[in-house]
Design an enzyme around this catalytic site. Structure first.
Site, short mmCIF file in Angstrom:
data_model
loop_
_atom_site.label_atom_id
_atom_site.label_comp_id
_atom_site.label_asym_id
_atom_site.label_seq_id
_atom_site.Cartn_x
_atom_site.Cartn_y
_atom_site.Cartn_z
N SER A 199 1.15 -1.11 0.03
CA SER A 199 -0.05 -0.40 -0.16
C SER A 199 0.93 1.12 0.31
CB SER A 199 -0.79 -0.40 1.29
OG SER A 199 -0.61 0.07 2.22
N ASP B 260 -3.06 6.54 10.90
CA ASP B 260 -3.49 5.42 10.79
C ASP B 260 -2.04 4.62 11.35
OD1 ASP B 260 -1.35 5.84 9.06
OD2 ASP B 260 -3.30 4.80 7.26
N HIS C 27 0.89 4.43 7.32
CA HIS C 27 0.21 4.69 6.08
C HIS C 27 1.38 6.25 6.32
CE1 HIS C 27 -2.94 2.44 4.76
NE2 HIS C 27 -1.98 1.62 4.02
#
Length: 281
Positions: A56, A256, A259
């Site tokens: 990601s 989070d 990220h």
């Protein structure tokens, strides 16, 4: 009689034209998208192909909050006609953020990643670099074992889309790799990480058929498990030989916890560009 003969000649010529267009469809596409390379079409340095793979943080979650992208595109990530991407249909198009749109897990939201900043930084530092084709291939949440398995669909899609890009002309110049957060989730994943990572790189070069392509990895800035597992995965990454490493530790991370923020992705893109140019020049 003469009139009938002329019609047959015209039909035959039309058939030859259509056949030529079909057989050279790649060249026709290249001419439409890359007018700047036509002056010296035999110089494959005019078109450089870069593969972007991993999970990601390579996809990019910059600007994504509660699964909604804020659509903020920093100037460093702006579109440029010299930057092309291979989209989800293996077609070429002008690249723009989010670079991995249509390619990531369908339940995820793509935001800003390092790819566009990387390409723009190269063109800024080397104005005559030519055209860049980006092959976004990262997939959110993927483990290294998913990339390394003998029947990996992720690796197969990446290889196939890269080969499609090569058909349009140019040469593979590098692979940018940012992966490992998933492998910090458990002791089992972490223990298998070094072996699976070596296996992936070995298979990758065998299937790419380009053994000298620089492999540029990003050492993790964050993890999804205990801090000691993160450090052990990072140690495995930093201990890899014959590859180029850019360390993301210290870059800003979103709330989070794992990220990178939009501007951190811009900074990472610049770091990756610097690392590539040192190996290229």
């Amino acid at each position: 009689m003469k009139h009938s003969y002329n019609i047959k000649i015209l039909v035959f010529l039309l058939f030859l034209i259509l056949l030529w267009d079909y057989l050279n469809s790649g060249i026709i596409i290249k001419q439409k998208l890359f007018p700047q390379v036509l002056e010296d079409d035999n110089d494959d340095k005019k078109i450089s192909i870069f593969i972007l793979a991993g999970q990601s943080n390579m996809v990019g979650r910059g600007g994504v909050i509660n699964k909604v992208w804020d659509k903020f595109v920093p100037p460093e990530c702006s579109s440029d006609p010299r930057i092309i991407r291979v989209n989800e249909n293996s077609e070429l198009e002008i690249a723009k953020e989010p670079l991995h749109a249509g390619l990531d897990h369908p339940s995820k939201t793509c935001g800003v990643g390092p790819g566009m900043a990387f390409a723009n930084a190269i063109l800024k530092k080397v104005p005559n670099f030519g055209t860049i084709i980006l092959v976004p291939s990262a997939f959110g949440g993927s483990s290294v074992s998913e990339w390394a398995s003998s029947n990996s669909s992720l690796r197969e899609k990446m290889i196939n889309r890269t080969n499609q890009a090569v058909r349009y002309g140019g040469k593979i110049r590098g692979l940018l790799w940012y992966q490992g957060e998933t492998d910090t989730q458990s002791e089992w994943n972490m223990r298998n990480f070094p072996g699976e990572y070596h296996k992936f790189i070995h298979i990758l070069y065998k299937e790419l058929l380009h053994p000298r392509v620089p492999f540029i990895q990003v050492a993790l800035a964050s993890g999804q498990g205990k801090s000691d597992l993160l450090e052990r995965v990072r140690a495995a990454q930093l201990g890899m030989e014959d590859i180029i490493t850019v360390d993301a530790m210290g870059l800003a991370v979103k709330s989070d916890g794992f990220h990178l923020t939009t501007m951190a992705q811009v900074h990472l893109g610049n770091m990756l560009a610097d690392a590539f140019l040192k190996s290229y020049i």
